[in-house]
Design a protein around this motif. Structure first.
Motif, PDB file in Angstrom:
ATOM      1  N   PHE A 273       0.829  -1.203   0.000  1.00 41.37           N
ATOM      2  CA  PHE A 273       0.000   0.000   0.000  1.00 41.37           C
ATOM      3  C   PHE A 273       0.865   1.255   0.000  1.00 41.37           C
ATOM      4  O   PHE A 273       0.631   2.190  -0.788  1.00 41.37           O
ATOM      5  N   GLU A 274       1.862   1.294   0.846  1.00 47.05           N
ATOM      6  CA  GLU A 274       2.705   2.483   0.972  1.00 47.05           C
ATOM      7  C   GLU A 274       3.549   2.714  -0.279  1.00 47.05           C
ATOM      8  O   GLU A 274       3.769   3.858  -0.680  1.00 47.05           O
ATOM      9  N   ASN A 275       4.003   1.642  -0.912  1.00 46.36           N
ATOM     10  CA  ASN A 275       4.750   1.789  -2.160  1.00 46.36           C
ATOM     11  C   ASN A 275       3.888   2.402  -3.258  1.00 46.36           C
ATOM     12  O   ASN A 275       4.342   3.280  -3.998  1.00 46.36           O
ATOM     13  N   VAL A 276       2.660   1.935  -3.358  1.00 48.19           N
ATOM     14  CA  VAL A 276       1.761   2.443  -4.393  1.00 48.19           C
ATOM     15  C   VAL A 276       1.334   3.880  -4.088  1.00 48.19           C
ATOM     16  O   VAL A 276       1.195   4.721  -4.990  1.00 48.19           O
ATOM     17  N   GLU A 277       1.148   4.180  -2.817  1.00 49.66           N
ATOM     18  CA  GLU A 277       0.691   5.514  -2.396  1.00 49.66           C
ATOM     19  C   GLU A 277       1.758   6.589  -2.584  1.00 49.66           C
ATOM     20  O   GLU A 277       1.442   7.775  -2.766  1.00 49.66           O
ATOM     21  N   LEU A 278       3.032   6.200  -2.576  1.00 51.57           N
ATOM     22  CA  LEU A 278       4.131   7.168  -2.512  1.00 51.57           C
ATOM     23  C   LEU A 278       4.098   8.243  -3.598  1.00 51.57           C
ATOM     24  O   LEU A 278       4.252   9.434  -3.289  1.00 51.57           O
ATOM     25  N   PRO A 279       3.903   7.907  -4.882  1.00 49.51           N
ATOM     26  CA  PRO A 279       3.888   8.981  -5.891  1.00 49.51           C
ATOM     27  C   PRO A 279       2.751   9.980  -5.694  1.00 49.51           C
ATOM     28  O   PRO A 279       2.885  11.149  -6.066  1.00 49.51           O
ATOM     29  N   LEU A 280       1.647   9.546  -5.081  1.00 43.84           N
ATOM     30  CA  LEU A 280       0.557  10.487  -4.807  1.00 43.84           C
ATOM     31  C   LEU A 280       0.946  11.464  -3.709  1.00 43.84           C
ATOM     32  O   LEU A 280       0.523  12.629  -3.718  1.00 43.84           O
ATOM     33  N   ILE A 281       1.746  11.003  -2.753  1.00 47.90           N
ATOM     34  CA  ILE A 281       2.267  11.905  -1.716  1.00 47.90           C
ATOM     35  C   ILE A 281       3.128  12.975  -2.354  1.00 47.90           C
ATOM     36  O   ILE A 281       3.019  14.165  -2.046  1.00 47.90           O
ATOM     37  N   TYR A 282       3.989  12.559  -3.286  1.00 46.87           N
ATOM     38  CA  TYR A 282       4.855  13.516  -3.991  1.00 46.87           C
ATOM     39  C   TYR A 282       4.041  14.536  -4.779  1.00 46.87           C
ATOM     40  O   TYR A 282       4.455  15.681  -4.940  1.00 46.87           O
ATOM     41  N   GLN A 283       2.864  14.108  -5.253  1.00 46.56           N
ATOM     42  CA  GLN A 283       2.015  15.015  -6.021  1.00 46.56           C
ATOM     43  C   GLN A 283       1.130  15.892  -5.142  1.00 46.56           C
ATOM     44  O   GLN A 283       0.417  16.749  -5.651  1.00 46.56           O
ATOM     45  N   GLY A 284       1.175  15.675  -3.844  1.00 44.39           N
ATOM     46  CA  GLY A 284       0.387  16.503  -2.937  1.00 44.39           C
ATOM     47  C   GLY A 284      -1.086  16.152  -2.896  1.00 44.39           C
ATOM     48  O   GLY A 284      -1.920  16.996  -2.517  1.00 44.39           O
ATOM     49  N   VAL A 285      -1.431  14.922  -3.251  1.00 41.39           N
ATOM     50  CA  VAL A 285      -2.827  14.484  -3.226  1.00 41.39           C
ATOM     51  C   VAL A 285      -3.287  14.309  -1.773  1.00 41.39           C
ATOM     52  O   VAL A 285      -2.518  13.855  -0.920  1.00 41.39           O
ATOM     53  N   SER A 286      -4.529  14.668  -1.499  1.00 36.17           N
ATOM     54  CA  SER A 286      -5.044  14.592  -0.141  1.00 36.17           C
ATOM     55  C   SER A 286      -5.050  13.156   0.371  1.00 36.17           C
ATOM     56  O   SER A 286      -5.109  12.197  -0.412  1.00 36.17           O
ATOM     57  N   ARG A 287      -5.029  12.997   1.694  1.00 32.02           N
ATOM     58  CA  ARG A 287      -4.948  11.670   2.300  1.00 32.02           C
ATOM     59  C   ARG A 287      -6.134  10.799   1.903  1.00 32.02           C
ATOM     60  O   ARG A 287      -5.969   9.615   1.584  1.00 32.02           O
TER      61      ARG A 287
END
Length: 237
Positions: free
Chosen positions: A110-124
């Motif tokens: 889950f965290e690996n897949v989520e990581l690029p969205l964190i970089y893009q500033g997508v909401s939690r």
């Protein structure tokens, strides 16, 4: 003014040269290459070692720059953009699938897949929904809390593909995506890529395997830094 390409192509390369230099030697990795890729295509790139496949993929992914020539992406001349604008364009449009998976060992699926969205500033909240949807699409949601070491090679590659699609990229670049997999897992991964293509993704894949290339719409053959079949020959098919 930034030059633009008014054609309908997603990617257009015009007379692309890439030289590698040493103190005494200049080597041409790409030698006046022309290539057009339309939105929604699935293109495989094949050729012997040293033919320029990886160099071409790095240029398409905006990781490397050509020495000479023009690269148009969505009508924009990439060579005319600043490093910051190129990085922003890459981050918002391009995802990669690597032979070695490139998952972070300390992060769960889950965290690996989520990581690029964190970089893009997508909401939690949106990150959670999109990450779960991507894992579900690759049939890996039940492995969301597993770490890479707890997954088979095929499962790791499916997580890597989920990571690639979670940002909803314009272009997916796959570098030998089945190179570390057995035949059964290779088939599963290629069928997933083919399914993504049927759903509208543009995919460019470097491969040595003809069986993998057969999943693509067309194959570009490289030899000594250039394409064996010209764009005019392709258009006439």
């Amino acid at each position: 003014m930034i030059a633009t390409d008014t054609s309908e192509s997603l990617i257009r390369l015009e007379q692309i040269y890439k030289f590698h230099f040493t103190d005494t030697l200049q080597t041409a990795a790409l030698n006046g290459l022309d290539l057009t890729i339309k939105s929604g295509e699935f293109v495989s790139i094949m050729g012997p070692s040293g033919s320029g496949k990886s160099t071409l993929l790095n240029i398409l992914g905006m990781i490397d720059k050509c020495t000479r020539g023009q690269y148009y992406f969505k009508g924009q001349a990439i060579n005319a953009l600043s490093k910051r604008k190129v990085a922003d364009l890459r981050k918002s449009n391009i995802s990669f699938v690597f032979q070695s998976f490139n998952l972070i060992d300390e992060l769960t699926s889950f965290e690996n897949v989520e990581l690029p969205l964190i970089y893009q500033g997508v909401s939690r909240q949106e990150r959670r929904a999109r990450t779960e949807a991507a894992l579900a699409e690759l049939e890996m949601l039940h492995r969301r809390d597993h770490y890479p070491a707890q997954l088979s090679g095929g499962q790791q590659q499916r997580v890597a593909i989920a990571r690639a699609i979670v940002t909803k990229p314009t272009l997916i670049l796959a570098d030998e995506p089945t190179g570390n997999l057995d035949s059964e897992n290779s088939r599963i991964v290629m069928e997933k890529l083919q399914e993504l293509h049927k759903n509208g993704s543009t995919i460019v894949m470097v491969t040595h395997a003809q069986s993998d290339a057969n999943y693509a719409q067309r194959t570009v053959e490289l030899f000594d830094g250039n394409i064996l079949m010209t764009e005019q020959e392709y258009a006439a098919l």
